[in-house]
Design an enzyme around this catalytic site. Sequence first.
Site, short mmCIF file in Angstrom:
data_model
loop_
_atom_site.label_atom_id
_atom_site.label_comp_id
_atom_site.label_asym_id
_atom_site.label_seq_id
_atom_site.Cartn_x
_atom_site.Cartn_y
_atom_site.Cartn_z
N GLY A 89 0.71 10.60 16.75
CA GLY A 89 1.52 10.20 15.61
C GLY A 89 1.88 11.34 14.68
O GLY A 89 2.18 12.46 15.12
N GLY A 113 -5.86 7.83 8.90
CA GLY A 113 -5.72 6.61 8.13
C GLY A 113 -5.60 5.39 9.02
O GLY A 113 -5.22 5.50 10.19
N THR A 145 -4.86 0.78 8.91
CA THR A 145 -4.46 -0.41 8.16
C THR A 145 -5.28 -1.61 8.63
O THR A 145 -5.69 -1.68 9.78
CB THR A 145 -2.97 -0.75 8.35
OG1 THR A 145 -2.71 -0.94 9.74
CG2 THR A 145 -2.08 0.35 7.81
N GLN A 165 -0.56 -5.54 1.91
CA GLN A 165 -1.26 -4.26 2.01
C GLN A 165 -1.98 -3.90 0.72
O GLN A 165 -2.00 -2.75 0.31
CB GLN A 165 -0.28 -3.14 2.39
CG GLN A 165 0.22 -3.21 3.82
CD GLN A 165 0.87 -1.91 4.25
OE1 GLN A 165 1.63 -1.30 3.50
NE2 GLN A 165 0.58 -1.47 5.46
N TYR A 209 -4.72 -1.30 1.57
CA TYR A 209 -4.10 -0.04 2.00
C TYR A 209 -3.42 0.66 0.81
O TYR A 209 -3.61 1.87 0.60
CB TYR A 209 -3.08 -0.33 3.10
CG TYR A 209 -2.35 0.87 3.63
CD1 TYR A 209 -2.94 1.72 4.57
CD2 TYR A 209 -1.05 1.16 3.21
CE1 TYR A 209 -2.26 2.81 5.08
CE2 TYR A 209 -0.36 2.26 3.71
CZ TYR A 209 -0.97 3.07 4.64
OH TYR A 209 -0.29 4.17 5.15
N ILE A 265 7.82 5.44 8.94
CA ILE A 265 8.00 6.50 9.93
C ILE A 265 7.80 5.92 11.32
O ILE A 265 6.94 5.05 11.53
CB ILE A 265 6.98 7.64 9.68
CG1 ILE A 265 7.03 8.12 8.23
CG2 ILE A 265 7.22 8.80 10.65
CD1 ILE A 265 8.36 8.69 7.79
#
Length: 240
Positions: free
Chosen positions: A19, A84, A86, A144, A147, A180
């Site tokens: 990623g 990171g 989620t 979220q 997050y 992204i």
Amino acid sequence: MLSLGLEDKVIVVTGGNRGIGAAIVKLLQEMGAKVAFTDLATDGGNTEALGVVANVTDLESMTAAAAEITDKLGPVYGVVANAGITKDNFFPKLTPADWDAVLNVNLKGVAYSIKPFIEGMYERKAGSIVAISSISGERGNVGQTNYSATKAGVIGMMKSLAREGARYGVRANAVAPGFIDTEMTLAIREDIREKITKEIPFRRFGKPEEIAWAVAFLLSPVASSYVTGEVLRVNGAHHT
């Protein structure tokens, strides 16, 4: 030829196996940096960078990784705290486990990624720290809450580190990507993806390479030598 001055700089990227992290690793290598990356696995295909298996939620693990990287590559100039995760859901449905997992990786994990390296940076009076935040950390996002809270916390952490590190010549900044194209966003349902795309003035999702260039700018001792405590938004004007 002009250069960002990253040649032979030792830079560590967490979550660098795929990623955005993998794109950062690749670009920094192309710029001549000595790059190491950490992740839970290091089989993503980049065989040129030094891959070290480590867990950002475990300070002992990151300290051991730091020792290995320093031994093999030398003193570390830059840290990119990219790892990171989620655990999305509407607020009433978020469980304690959802909160703990995201807080441990996205907030404590950033601190644990930086801690093993920062005193050496202070001693050498040189260094640059870049943490990956998110558009969600500035404007919030439905589903979220956990997050977004961690990504807002990352911004606060970088602003505080910038003030602490300035006297030692160590800078700290955040990059806040919008949506992204990664494995994470490719999992978004197509109708929702189309709706999000229409909300972005650029009418497209960003590319991992576009985040990598933002990171390289903030790492640079040439291009951003007086930039610290800032948030660089890379979101196609989705949030300004």
